[in-house]
Structures are given as C-alpha cells and as structure tokens.
Design a protein around this motif. Structure first.
Motif, PDB file in Angstrom:
ATOM      1  N   PRO A  21      49.843  12.330 -12.308  1.00 26.27           N
ATOM      2  CA  PRO A  21      48.041  12.419 -12.127  1.00 26.27           C
ATOM      3  C   PRO A  21      47.779  11.027 -13.804  1.00 26.27           C
ATOM      4  O   PRO A  21      46.820  11.358 -13.582  1.00 26.27           O
ATOM      5  N   ASN A  22      48.966  10.886 -13.812  1.00 25.63           N
ATOM      6  CA  ASN A  22      48.614   9.772 -14.978  1.00 25.63           C
ATOM      7  C   ASN A  22      48.202   8.384 -14.689  1.00 25.63           C
ATOM      8  O   ASN A  22      48.201   7.024 -15.360  1.00 25.63           O
ATOM      9  N   LYS A  23      50.179   8.093 -14.290  1.00 29.30           N
ATOM     10  CA  LYS A  23      50.341   6.801 -13.478  1.00 29.30           C
ATOM     11  C   LYS A  23      50.171   6.212 -11.806  1.00 29.30           C
ATOM     12  O   LYS A  23      49.634   7.536 -11.366  1.00 29.30           O
TER      13      LYS A  23
ATOM     14  N   LEU B 154      57.679  19.089  -3.287  1.00 26.92           N
ATOM     15  CA  LEU B 154      57.453  18.220  -5.268  1.00 26.92           C
ATOM     16  C   LEU B 154      56.831  18.668  -5.568  1.00 26.92           C
ATOM     17  O   LEU B 154      55.379  18.301  -4.780  1.00 26.92           O
ATOM     18  N   THR B 155      55.798  18.770  -6.656  1.00 26.02           N
ATOM     19  CA  THR B 155      54.656  18.193  -7.450  1.00 26.02           C
ATOM     20  C   THR B 155      55.316  18.131  -9.053  1.00 26.02           C
ATOM     21  O   THR B 155      56.625  18.324  -9.490  1.00 26.02           O
ATOM     22  N   PHE B 156      54.240  17.176  -9.933  1.00 28.40           N
ATOM     23  CA  PHE B 156      53.759  16.947 -10.828  1.00 28.40           C
ATOM     24  C   PHE B 156      53.296  18.305 -11.608  1.00 28.40           C
ATOM     25  O   PHE B 156      52.237  18.611 -11.306  1.00 28.40           O
ATOM     26  N   ASN B 157      54.247  18.071 -12.225  1.00 39.17           N
ATOM     27  CA  ASN B 157      53.127  19.426 -13.611  1.00 39.17           C
ATOM     28  C   ASN B 157      51.698  18.357 -13.847  1.00 39.17           C
ATOM     29  O   ASN B 157      51.288  17.485 -13.659  1.00 39.17           O
ATOM     30  N   HIS B 158      51.035  19.137 -14.735  1.00 37.43           N
ATOM     31  CA  HIS B 158      49.692  18.753 -15.391  1.00 37.43           C
ATOM     32  C   HIS B 158      49.592  17.150 -15.650  1.00 37.43           C
ATOM     33  O   HIS B 158      48.962  16.197 -15.463  1.00 37.43           O
ATOM     34  N   ASP B 159      50.532  17.013 -17.296  1.00 41.96           N
ATOM     35  CA  ASP B 159      50.722  15.596 -17.479  1.00 41.96           C
ATOM     36  C   ASP B 159      51.827  14.771 -16.983  1.00 41.96           C
ATOM     37  O   ASP B 159      52.148  13.675 -17.256  1.00 41.96           O
TER      38      ASP B 159
ATOM     39  N   ARG C  15      51.634  16.792   5.245  1.00 43.55           N
ATOM     40  CA  ARG C  15      51.055  17.257   4.187  1.00 43.55           C
ATOM     41  C   ARG C  15      49.894  15.957   3.726  1.00 43.55           C
ATOM     42  O   ARG C  15      50.607  14.649   4.012  1.00 43.55           O
ATOM     43  N   LEU C  16      48.929  16.008   2.451  1.00 45.40           N
ATOM     44  CA  LEU C  16      48.169  15.502   2.111  1.00 45.40           C
ATOM     45  C   LEU C  16      48.392  15.599   0.529  1.00 45.40           C
ATOM     46  O   LEU C  16      48.627  16.543  -0.136  1.00 45.40           O
ATOM     47  N   ASP C  17      47.478  14.375   0.494  1.00 50.69           N
ATOM     48  CA  ASP C  17      47.292  14.147  -1.369  1.00 50.69           C
ATOM     49  C   ASP C  17      46.678  13.199  -1.907  1.00 50.69           C
ATOM     50  O   ASP C  17      46.334  12.151  -1.215  1.00 50.69           O
ATOM     51  N   ILE C  18      45.680  12.798  -2.948  1.00 50.26           N
ATOM     52  CA  ILE C  18      44.883  11.976  -3.469  1.00 50.26           C
ATOM     53  C   ILE C  18      45.320  11.436  -5.250  1.00 50.26           C
ATOM     54  O   ILE C  18      45.945  12.667  -5.337  1.00 50.26           O
ATOM     55  N   SER C  19      45.514  10.532  -5.068  1.00 53.40           N
ATOM     56  CA  SER C  19      46.004  10.037  -5.647  1.00 53.40           C
ATOM     57  C   SER C  19      44.533  10.555  -7.057  1.00 53.40           C
ATOM     58  O   SER C  19      43.563  10.873  -7.693  1.00 53.40           O
ATOM     59  N   THR C  20      45.227   9.557  -8.997  1.00 56.61           N
ATOM     60  CA  THR C  20      44.638  10.218  -9.915  1.00 56.61           C
ATOM     61  C   THR C  20      43.347   9.096 -10.199  1.00 56.61           C
ATOM     62  O   THR C  20      42.146   9.937 -10.049  1.00 56.61           O
ATOM     63  N   CYS C  21      42.800   7.610  -9.375  1.00 52.82           N
ATOM     64  CA  CYS C  21      41.793   7.666  -9.678  1.00 52.82           C
ATOM     65  C   CYS C  21      41.106   8.195  -8.816  1.00 52.82           C
ATOM     66  O   CYS C  21      39.168   7.735  -8.621  1.00 52.82           O
ATOM     67  N   GLY C  22      40.863   9.216  -7.237  1.00 51.13           N
ATOM     68  CA  GLY C  22      40.483   9.145  -6.877  1.00 51.13           C
ATOM     69  C   GLY C  22      39.893   8.634  -5.871  1.00 51.13           C
ATOM     70  O   GLY C  22      39.464   8.718  -4.382  1.00 51.13           O
ATOM     71  N   HIS C  23      40.416   7.033  -5.354  1.00 47.42           N
ATOM     72  CA  HIS C  23      40.208   6.031  -4.136  1.00 47.42           C
ATOM     73  C   HIS C  23      40.882   5.975  -3.415  1.00 47.42           C
ATOM     74  O   HIS C  23      40.536   5.631  -2.036  1.00 47.42           O
ATOM     75  N   TYR C  24      42.365   7.086  -2.855  1.00 48.06           N
ATOM     76  CA  TYR C  24      43.492   6.598  -2.072  1.00 48.06           C
ATOM     77  C   TYR C  24      43.821   8.618  -1.860  1.00 48.06           C
ATOM     78  O   TYR C  24      44.295   9.261  -3.253  1.00 48.06           O
ATOM     79  N   ILE C  25      44.041   8.764  -0.632  1.00 49.62           N
ATOM     80  CA  ILE C  25      45.101   9.350  -0.183  1.00 49.62           C
ATOM     81  C   ILE C  25      46.291   9.198   0.375  1.00 49.62           C
ATOM     82  O   ILE C  25      45.731   7.986   0.828  1.00 49.62           O
TER      83      ILE C  25
END
Length: 516
Positions: free
Chosen positions: A159-161, A199-204, A410-420
């Motif tokens: 979520p941050n890196k 697998l998943t990261f927590n909120h921070d 599976r799909l996921d979106i990056s923190t910046c929102g520019h990539y999936i």
C-alpha cells in the motif's frame, strides 16, 4: 478640191484629246468634290482606335521605305482596314502569349506541388523510420515470471511502496521491487508446504498475510521478513480466501463455506467468531471502511453478509444460477457488485442483500476476478483471457485493457493507481498502465462505421467487447485508416452552444414565471 494639210489634222486631233481629257478630269474633280466629304464623315464615325504594334527599333531601312511606298499607294479606306487587321493580329498574339505563360506557370506550380509532396512523403517516411529506430519509452514495468515457471496463484501490491508480492502453486512467495526499467527480486519465502492460494498486505503494509492449501495462515513482518505469527491448522479444510479488515482484525474462508474472524492481538490461536452459512467454497470477501459488515460470495451462488461485532449473519441473497466468483464496492460504498461464472454481474444495495437492484450481463465468458478502480469503473478478468473495463451507471463496455493466452485468475491495483497487475495459468504477472482513465478528454470508444438499425445494437456490443484500449498492445481495425480520415469541421459546434444558451434562457424564464 483642195487637199487637207496633214499637220493641221494632227493639231486638231491633239486639241480634241486635250479637251476630252480636260472634260474627264473636270468631271472627276466634280465627283470627288461631291463624294469624298460624305465618305470621310462616314468613315470618321465608324473608325475605331487603332493600336499601333511595337516593332523592333533596328528595322532595315529598305523595309521601311517599301512600306512607305506601299502605304502611299493605298487609299484611305484600305489604310484604315489594314490598321484594324494589324491591331487584331497583335491582340491575338498577345493573348496567345499570355495563355502560353499561364500554362507554363500552371505546369511549374503542379510540378512544384508534386515535388513538395514527394519531399514531404520522403520526410515523413524518414521521420517514421527514425522514430521506429529509437528505443520506445517504457510506460509500465516488465512482466514477472515465477522462479519455478509454475502457475501464479495470487498477487498483492504494497500500500505504500513500489513492492509487489506473488505466490505460486508450489507454495513459494516472492517479493519484487517493480519499475518501468526493470524489476528487482528482494525476498523469497517458503513458509508453506503446499500451494499458497491467497496473500495480502495489511492496511499500512507492515504485515504480509498468506494462506495455503495446507490449512495454515502465516503472518510475516515486511521489514525483517520474519514470521510473527503462524496458524498451522486455522481451518479444517483448505483455505480459499483471506481479508484484512483493519489493523488487528482479519477473516478467512475455506472450501467448505466456513468463515472465521480473527484478532491478532489474542495470545490464544482461536477465532473471535465462526460462521457456517454457505455450502460451497468462500470465493471472495470485502468490507466497508467501518469494518462493521463482512460480505462474502460463495460457489453456491449466494452473497452473504456477517455482522462481525454482533457475531451474526446480517443477510443472505437468494441462490443464483451460477457461482459468485468475485465482489467489489462501488458508488462510495453504497452498492455491492458481484461477478458470476455465467458472465453476469449483479448490483446489490448496501444492507439490502436479499435481491439485486440492477444487472449487467454482456460478458461473453465467466468472470473470475474483479477490481473497482474508480467510483463507476470496474476492471474484470474473464475466462477468455481478456481484461475488460466497464463503466457503470450507465452500464457499458469501455474496451479491453489487456489480455493473456489463458483465463485471468487474479487482479490488483498499485498504490499510485497507474498500474494493474494480472495473473494467468501461463506463470506470468503482467502490468498494464491505466493512467489514461484519468484523462477527461480521452475518447475511449468511437464507432466510425454506419450500420443498419436492426444490427446496430448487436454490432456495437461486438465492437465494444473487442475494442482495444491504449494499455493493450493490440490495435483496433480502424486504427489503420485513422490517418486517412478528414478532420471534422469545427463549425457546427457554435449552433449547439447557441441552442444550449437559448435553452438555458428559456428554462430561466420559465422558472422566473413560476416563481412569480
């Protein structure tokens, strides 16, 4: 008889001739005195201005003298006619010369235009070759491959890196630092004996949660990459889904439809709550920002909501004809959207999960995964290997974001929102740049072909299903002829603006009348 003198006779005959000649000359003089004045008046009225042609100065003297002699012998009428003929001939010669000059100029201009066009085409070709030879600017990270060349089961962005974690069917977890130029492998984890399903990261981003087919859940510290907590037998059946609800609460679901809610602050490895309201596998889970309700989809075709604080079921939908594979929140968390195995999408109102309020069923194959990227745009991954963008309210396809050879898992979106990022059975993780959705002037779908009214809806649906967005490497059929299209005139825009202003004025007048 006296003889006549011959000399006298000759003198008489000579006198007679002189007299006759004098009479004739007098008669001629009388005729000339009568006729010439009238003729001069007539010719003076009909005479036109004579244009004297310009002859070369160095003319031979003999020619001038001959012309002078000839002109002396001509009468007035003949001189006037000859001057008119000379003027007409000179005008014809001048007009012919002008026409010849115009044709020569036209020929030169056509040749110049052709030469300029050829030079321009040559320049365009050279520029195109130079641009093709230049290395293209990279707008997305390169693809990732599993170290064992096996199927990738799940992915999760930090979520941050600029960090992404991926798991494979062999139970291996790898963490990469991604970038447009290259990806760097940071860590490799082997906590699970069997396939790591989720697998998943927590909120921070401080913790990484992973669940496996071996029924275990492992929590890893992302700074030190050490295991902080391990649940070796979290479920009685293999775990299928996992969700971090907040900083301390997380939930898991297994193949038998059991849902468990956990608190990582507890020293005893027991769930806070456990639910068994579904008969098939728990395919996906979501929660709202308050983390009050936990919404789950099941392979039996139901959508179920649990109140984690009250530890009870909040509501459950009726059984739908196909399995529900994925779920997401849209419209500022006021609606829930679910994707089914038959290609349909159903929209439920929040806290009204009994029956759907809207539907969208134009997908050609099963919807395996889904991720909302905006308040009204959803990205779906389907069995046909295509990643599609869908606009909601109104519902319509925007186009194809990307594609794989095999079904999307599976799909996921990056923190910046520019990539999936997307995964498939080919063992690769592919990135897609979707920053163009932020451009308000981008025209995503334009139909350039005219179709009959009967087949218009069907053909437009077919075009939208196959329309390639800028992130896809494939191109649309109409792009080949895009440069040949004439630019649209900008004139008709003004009347529309005028009509809009007129309509606004009418509306304002009607509102003022109503207020009065």
């Amino acid at each position: 008889m006296s003889q006549a003198n011959p000399g006298n006779e000759t003198t008489l005959t000579g006198k007679r001739k002189l007299e006759e000649e004098s009479e004739n000359s007098s008669s001629d003089e009388d005729e000339e005195s009568l006729f010439l004045p009238q003729a001069k008046e007539v010719f003076s009225q009909q005479r036109k201005p004579v244009i004297i042609p310009q002859f070369p100065e160095n003319m031979p003297a003999e020619a001038d003298s001959d012309e002078d002699d000839g002109s002396e012998n001509l009468t007035d009428d003949e001189s006037e006619l000859s001057n008119e003929e000379i003027a007409e001939q000179s005008q014809e010669e001048v007009s012919e010369e002008e026409q010849e000059e115009e044709t020569e100029n036209l020929g030169e201009t056509i040749e110049q235009l052709a030469a300029g066009r050829e030079e321009k085409e040559d320049d365009d070709i050279i520029v195109a070759i130079c641009n093709a030879a230049k290395p293209q600017e990279k707008i997305k990270p390169p693809d990732l491959r599993s170290s064992l060349n096996c199927m990738v089961t799940d992915i999760s962005f930090h979520p941050n890196k600029e960090l992404i974690a991926m798991s494979n069917i062999e139970g291996e977890i790898t963490c990469y630092k991604y970038g447009n130029e290259e990806n760097e492998l940071l860590h490799t984890l082997n906590h699970h004996k069997k396939s790591c399903r989720v697998l998943t990261f927590n909120h921070d981003g401080a913790l990484l949660f992973s669940a496996s087919k071996d029924k275990s859940v492992v929590i890893t510290d992302t700074e030190t990459m050490t295991v902080t907590q391990s649940f070796r037998k979290a479920h009685d059946s293999p775990i299928y889904s996992l969700l971090c609800m907040d900083a301390n609460i997380w939930a898991s679901g297994d193949d038998d439809g059991v849902v468990k809610v956990w608190d990582k602050r507890r020293t005893i490895q027991k769930p806070v709550a456990e639910y068994k309201e579904m008969e098939e596998f728990v395919s996906s889970m979501i929660t709202d920002s308050g983390s009050r309700l936990l919404v789950c989809t099941s392979g039996e075709g139901t959508l179920t909501a649990f109140n984690t604080r009250a530890k009870k079921m909040e509501g459950q939908s009726e059984v739908y004809p196909s399995e529900m594979n994925c779920v997401g929140l849209i419209r500022q968390e006021t609606k829930v959207i679910a994707g089914l195995g038959n290609g349909n999408m159903y929209i439920f109102d929040w806290k009204a999960f009994g029956y759907h309020s809207d539907a969208f069923g134009d997908h050609p194959s099963a919807i395996n995964c889904m991720i909302p990227i905006m308040d009204n745009i959803v990205i779906t991954g389907c069995d046909d290997g295509k990643i599609r963008a869908i606009s909601l309210f109104p519902h319509r396809f925007l186009g194809v974001v990307g594609h794989h050879k095999f079904p999307i898992e599976r799909l996921d979106i990056s923190t910046c929102g520019h990539y999936i990022a997307s995964t498939s059975h080919d063992g690769r993780v592919r990135f897609w740049n979707i920053s163009y959705f932020e451009d308000p002037n981008l025209k995503l779908m334009e139909s350039t072909t005219k179709k009959s009214v009967r087949n218009k809806k069907r053909s437009l649906r077919k075009e939208k299903l196959g329309f390639q967005l800028p992130s896809s490497k494939r191109r649309n059929k109409g792009d080949f002829f895009a440069g040949l299209a004439d630019p649209e005139p900008a004139g008709p825009a003004e009347p529309e603006a005028e009509s809009d202003s007129e309509a606004e004025s009418e509306v304002s007048s009607t509102t003022s009348d109503n207020d009065e």
